[in-house]
Design an enzyme around this catalytic site. Structure first.
Site, PDB file in Angstrom:
ATOM      1  CG  ASP A   1      -2.160  -1.285   1.176  1.00  0.00           C
ATOM      2  OD1 ASP A   1      -1.591  -0.363   1.792  1.00  0.00           O
ATOM      3  OD2 ASP A   1      -3.322  -1.670   1.459  1.00  0.00           O
TER       4      ASP A   1
ATOM      5  CE  LYS B   1      -7.550  -2.590   0.106  1.00  0.00           C
ATOM      6  NZ  LYS B   1      -6.070  -2.419   0.064  1.00  0.00           N
TER       7      LYS B   1
ATOM      8  CG  ASP C   1      -3.135  -3.762   4.466  1.00  0.00           C
ATOM      9  OD1 ASP C   1      -3.337  -2.543   4.372  1.00  0.00           O
ATOM     10  OD2 ASP C   1      -3.312  -4.396   5.532  1.00  0.00           O
ATOM     11  CG  ASN C   2      -6.456  -3.412   3.688  1.00  0.00           C
ATOM     12  OD1 ASN C   2      -5.760  -2.904   2.805  1.00  0.00           O
ATOM     13  ND2 ASN C   2      -6.546  -2.900   4.902  1.00  0.00           N
TER      14      ASN C   2
ATOM     15  CD  GLU D   1      -5.257   0.750   7.679  1.00  0.00           C
ATOM     16  OE1 GLU D   1      -5.075  -0.443   7.975  1.00  0.00           O
ATOM     17  OE2 GLU D   1      -5.585   1.110   6.554  1.00  0.00           O
TER      18      GLU D   1
HETATM   19  C1  LIG Z   1      -6.730  -0.098 -10.996  1.00  0.00           C
HETATM   20  C2  LIG Z   1      -5.859  -1.026 -10.190  1.00  0.00           C
HETATM   21  N1  LIG Z   1      -4.484  -0.644 -10.336  1.00  0.00           N
HETATM   22  C3  LIG Z   1      -3.870   0.313  -9.616  1.00  0.00           C
HETATM   23  N2  LIG Z   1      -2.641   0.692 -10.018  1.00  0.00           N
HETATM   24  C4  LIG Z   1      -1.972   1.648  -9.330  1.00  0.00           C
HETATM   25  N3  LIG Z   1      -2.451   2.256  -8.219  1.00  0.00           N
HETATM   26  C5  LIG Z   1      -3.672   1.886  -7.798  1.00  0.00           C
HETATM   27  C6  LIG Z   1      -4.433   0.908  -8.453  1.00  0.00           C
HETATM   28  N4  LIG Z   1      -5.592   0.740  -7.766  1.00  0.00           N
HETATM   29  C7  LIG Z   1      -5.564   1.597  -6.726  1.00  0.00           C
HETATM   30  N5  LIG Z   1      -4.407   2.294  -6.741  1.00  0.00           N
HETATM   31  C8  LIG Z   1      -3.959   3.269  -5.754  1.00  0.00           C
HETATM   32  O1  LIG Z   1      -3.750   2.541  -4.554  1.00  0.00           O
HETATM   33  C9  LIG Z   1      -4.392   3.208  -3.446  1.00  0.00           C
HETATM   34  C10 LIG Z   1      -5.651   2.510  -3.111  1.00  0.00           C
HETATM   35  C11 LIG Z   1      -5.751   1.781  -2.017  1.00  0.00           C
HETATM   36  C12 LIG Z   1      -7.035   1.087  -1.694  1.00  0.00           C
HETATM   37  N6  LIG Z   1      -7.013   0.780  -0.271  1.00  0.00           N
HETATM   38  C13 LIG Z   1      -8.160   0.711   0.397  1.00  0.00           C
HETATM   39  O2  LIG Z   1      -9.245   0.860  -0.148  1.00  0.00           O
HETATM   40  C14 LIG Z   1      -8.073   0.519   1.865  1.00  0.00           C
HETATM   41  C15 LIG Z   1      -9.233   0.781   2.616  1.00  0.00           C
HETATM   42  C16 LIG Z   1      -9.230   0.638   4.004  1.00  0.00           C
HETATM   43  C17 LIG Z   1     -10.457   0.914   4.757  1.00  0.00           C
HETATM   44  C18 LIG Z   1     -10.846   0.075   5.796  1.00  0.00           C
HETATM   45  C19 LIG Z   1     -12.022   0.336   6.517  1.00  0.00           C
HETATM   46  C20 LIG Z   1     -12.790   1.455   6.201  1.00  0.00           C
HETATM   47  F1  LIG Z   1     -13.904   1.731   6.895  1.00  0.00           F
HETATM   48  C21 LIG Z   1     -12.397   2.304   5.167  1.00  0.00           C
HETATM   49  C22 LIG Z   1     -11.239   2.036   4.445  1.00  0.00           C
HETATM   50  C23 LIG Z   1      -8.052   0.252   4.677  1.00  0.00           C
HETATM   51  C24 LIG Z   1      -6.902   0.002   3.916  1.00  0.00           C
HETATM   52  O3  LIG Z   1      -5.735  -0.380   4.529  1.00  0.00           O
HETATM   53  C25 LIG Z   1      -6.898   0.115   2.526  1.00  0.00           C
HETATM   54  O4  LIG Z   1      -5.746  -0.190   1.847  1.00  0.00           O
HETATM   55  C26 LIG Z   1      -4.667   4.614  -3.944  1.00  0.00           C
HETATM   56  O5  LIG Z   1      -3.507   5.413  -3.787  1.00  0.00           O
HETATM   57  C27 LIG Z   1      -4.964   4.359  -5.421  1.00  0.00           C
HETATM   58  O6  LIG Z   1      -4.755   5.504  -6.219  1.00  0.00           O
HETATM   59 MG   LIG Z   2      -4.350  -1.205   3.139  1.00  0.00          MG
END
Ligand SMILES: CCNc1ncnc2c1ncn2[C@@H]1O[C@H](/C=C/CNC(=O)c2cc(-c3ccc(F)cc3)cc(O)c2O)[C@@H](O)[C@H]1O
Ligand SMILES: [Mg+2]
Length: 214
Positions: free
Chosen positions: A141, A144, A169-170, A199
């Site tokens: 999650d 993406k 997810d997603n 969600e």
């Molecule tokens: C660099 C890759 N490794 C990583 N290692 C550890 N943590 C990571 C990492 N990437 C991202 N993260 C963390 O995970 C989280 C990121 C999640 C990204 N999720 C989304 O973009 C997302 C986005 C949407 C969404 C859907 C429709 C929209 F209009 C707008 C947003 C819905 C979701 O359920 C999502 O999960 C943050 O806390 C980030 O700091």
């Molecule tokens: Mg998600």
């Protein structure tokens, strides 16, 4: 320099949720994000699918990629038996700080290991640093475009065994096309799509469950 969304979510939890009651923390965040301000938690509808898969798999060792506020961390941990472990990776220190407090408020800290840092650095260290042999279940999650590279990395690091399950997810919104093509096209995975909604909205989204065949 006002508060951030995760900090406002934490404030709502500390104001409204019953300390030590994981379900009350989950319900409080869902209420807040449905009626006050949207946030990218897996949410209640997809969360129910997540619950059913956690209950079915009964993982001893589970990995979550992307902790964010800790909503799914708490949801999953509340379903795990006492000796099971959930390792969750979060590389944003501010989000990790919020998640630690949400996890503590829910009273599930004994089952959760929150690791602060990027998945690319930590996945190769899982065996030596955390004594992980393989993951029974992985919840993806995070960013993406990182689902596929991190899945390949887990394969290469020998962290998946025959029967390990990936739950992503997603896969529709925002979408993870390369990942989906890989797990659905590879003879090493048996994949299944669980249709749901983004969600707190009526937009289509869903979870992809992929069993690693070895
Ligand atoms: C660099 C890759 N490794 C990583 N290692 C550890 N943590 C990571 C990492 N990437 C991202 N993260 C963390 O995970 C989280 C990121 C999640 C990204 N999720 C989304 O973009 C997302 C986005 C949407 C969404 C859907 C429709 C929209 F209009 C707008 C947003 C819905 C979701 O359920 C999502 O999960 C943050 O806390 C980030 O700091
Ligand atoms: Mg998600």
């Amino acid at each position: 320099t006002g508060s951030t969304r995760p900090e406002r979510i934490l404030a709502a939890v500390q104001r409204k949720a019953t300390k030590g009651d994981a379900r009350s923390v989950v319900n409080t965040i869902d209420q807040y994000c449905r009626y006050q301000e949207w946030a990218m938690n897996v949410g209640d509808e997809k969360g129910a699918i997540l619950d059913s898969i956690v209950c079915e798999v009964k993982p001893s060792v589970m990995l979550e990629l992307g902790t964010y506020c800790g909503y799914s961390t708490v949801r999953i941990a509340s379903m795990l038996p006492p000796n099971a472990r959930l390792l969750t990776l979060e590389f944003n220190p501010a989000y990790a700080a919020v998640a630690r407090q949400v996890i503590a408020w829910a009273g599930v800290e004994d089952k959760v290991v929150l690791i602060e840092g990027p998945s690319g650095d930590w996945i190769p260290k899982m065996k030596e640093e955390f004594g992980v042999t393989s993951f029974d279940l992985v919840f993806l999650d995070h960013w993406k475009d990182r689902y596929l590279p991190d899945t390949k990395l887990m394969e290469e690091c020998g962290l998946l065994r025959t029967g390990s399950i990936l739950l992503a997810d997603n896969v529709i919104c925002p979408g993870t096309p390369e990942y989906l093509e890989y797990v659905r096209g590879s003879p090493r995975y048996e994949s299944k799509y669980f249709r749901s909604h983004l969600e707190y909205t009526r937009v289509e989204d869903g979870l992809e469950k992929s069993v690693f065949l070895g």
